[in-house]
Design an enzyme around this catalytic site. Sequence first.
Site, short mmCIF file in Angstrom:
data_model
loop_
_atom_site.label_atom_id
_atom_site.label_comp_id
_atom_site.label_asym_id
_atom_site.label_seq_id
_atom_site.Cartn_x
_atom_site.Cartn_y
_atom_site.Cartn_z
CG HIS A 102 -51.28 38.40 -7.08
ND1 HIS A 102 -51.46 39.28 -8.12
CD2 HIS A 102 -50.02 37.92 -7.20
CE1 HIS A 102 -50.35 39.35 -8.84
NE2 HIS A 102 -49.46 38.53 -8.31
CD GLU A 105 -54.72 40.16 -6.73
OE1 GLU A 105 -55.03 39.50 -7.75
OE2 GLU A 105 -53.77 40.96 -6.71
CG HIS A 242 -54.73 39.40 -11.26
ND1 HIS A 242 -53.60 39.21 -10.51
CD2 HIS A 242 -54.65 38.54 -12.29
CE1 HIS A 242 -52.85 38.26 -11.08
NE2 HIS A 242 -53.46 37.83 -12.17
CD GLU A 315 -55.40 43.95 -11.83
OE1 GLU A 315 -55.93 43.72 -10.72
OE2 GLU A 315 -54.22 43.64 -12.10
ZN LIG Z 1 -53.18 40.22 -8.77
#
Ligand SMILES: [Zn+2]
Length: 546
Positions: A102, A105, A242, A315
């Site tokens: 992404h 990020e 992420h 994350e």
């Molecule tokens: Zn992500």
Amino acid sequence: MIGRLRASRRLLSLASVLAAILLAFAATAVTAADFPPKDSRYHSYTEMVTDIQATEVAHPDIVHVFSIGKSYQGRDIWAAKISDHVAIDEGEPEILFDALHHAREHLTVEQALYLLHLLADNYGVDPQITNIVNASEIWIIFAVNPDGFVYDLTCTGSSHPPYCAWRKNRQPNAGTSAIGTDLNRNYGYRWGCCGGSSSNPASILYRGPRPESAPEVRAVRDFVRSRVVGGIQQIRAHITFHTNGELILWPYGYTKANVPADMTSVDHLAFYRMAKAMAARNGYTAMQSSDLYVTDGDQIDWMYGTQRIFSFTWELFPTETSTVWGDHYPADEYIAPQTARNKSALLYFLSIGGCPYASVGLGVANCGPFFDDTEISRGWGYNPDGTDTAPAGGRFWRGDPQPTSINGLRYQPDTTVSGRYAFVTGTAAGPRTNSNDLDGRTTIRSVPIALPATPGPLSFWYVFAHGPSSAADSLNVFIEDSTTTRTRVWSKVGTSAIVGATWRQARVDLTRWAGKRIRIVIQATDGSPDSLVEALVDDIRVERAP
Ligand SMILES: [Zn+2]
């Protein structure tokens, strides 16, 4: 900016004015694809490439930099291999990391660069890191989505210039001006199955028009598949970085079920133990991916579902804020503490990632030269001699056994030893004929297996069920060495008794093949046409010496 001022002093003709204007646009575009001065410690795509390549130059014996493929706009998706004897494939267990699926990020790129430097700069200095690099082959993909990476730094008119808060890639979509596919909803396992993605090209969760429609996803897919060597996936464990939420997630995302049919209970326990162990080291929260929210077509589902790689999403920092700007754009002062915070968890993962089953006490059994729980294809050959006589419907196939009972006695069980599948004679998963009884001979042969100087035993689980029978019916196991000589090492033959379906484990000593390359050959024969024979095999291992 300096380059533009120098050019302006040399303006003499209309042509040079035009040239200067073009140069100015070029300079502006380059400048705009960088972080603003207040966040200058973040690496742009260009700075990331410079850092990776400088690390290779500084450590050429253990770092090899390469591209796994191109993005939609033609940028390289850069990766590095870190290992001793980095130029050769040593057959060591492999561990993969990747970052920036992404675009916004950005802290994930910093975490990937931190990991590269942790390994490269401490090799030969820190004994633990030296051992990790010597014992494994570590892959890092630094930015899966380079087009989004660059684009995200070009929105000078946004509320937080130059950031765009962009997530997807930059691939156009037919019939709409909406750009981009969510790369972490585009993988080809359970794609679009379960309400965990969007079919709307304008959505930030757009899954794409079909599985693996994004070139970036195909590049990752093809790289991971390229690590299937000799029929066996070499990558054992994987983390995708992420932001954000300070979470460690394990598969599946597509279902809320803890242990669905496409996961074994022992794998689930290993996921749970590894996630908890990492979270204990970095203060993150561990949970199944779908406990956060349901996703489909995401990377970790594909990695485990199709490759059986122990795959986790991290994350990173921070915990949830109320805005996209707070979630994905922490000030650059956070880079150093929030990447170094994960050192202990990363070292734990690197230490156990070569044998995830060690987390559940099954290192000796499942991390030897060969382990096949038969849940995915691991390169077995069917009818390898071309001499099998059983009808297609009766042969060994890897499949989901269908219970068969006659007069209340079960010949084919409806269970396996682990997961959904086993090798089964006459399973409905193979080509069906009117009769799925064996009626002849069926043979399967493994990929070549390199035995160490001190091999552990061959072990496997089997069912050999039959009605009133004779020695004409049998289940045999052979070891084939490199000269294709086969030695029968285990056998069950039919008797006049009726034997129902019960799973039992067999063990065979392999000492006489120490140091050799072998194949396992399994053969079932139904030599008396009137008898019913069912044979099943599951969880086939060449174990580590205890
Ligand atoms: Zn992500």
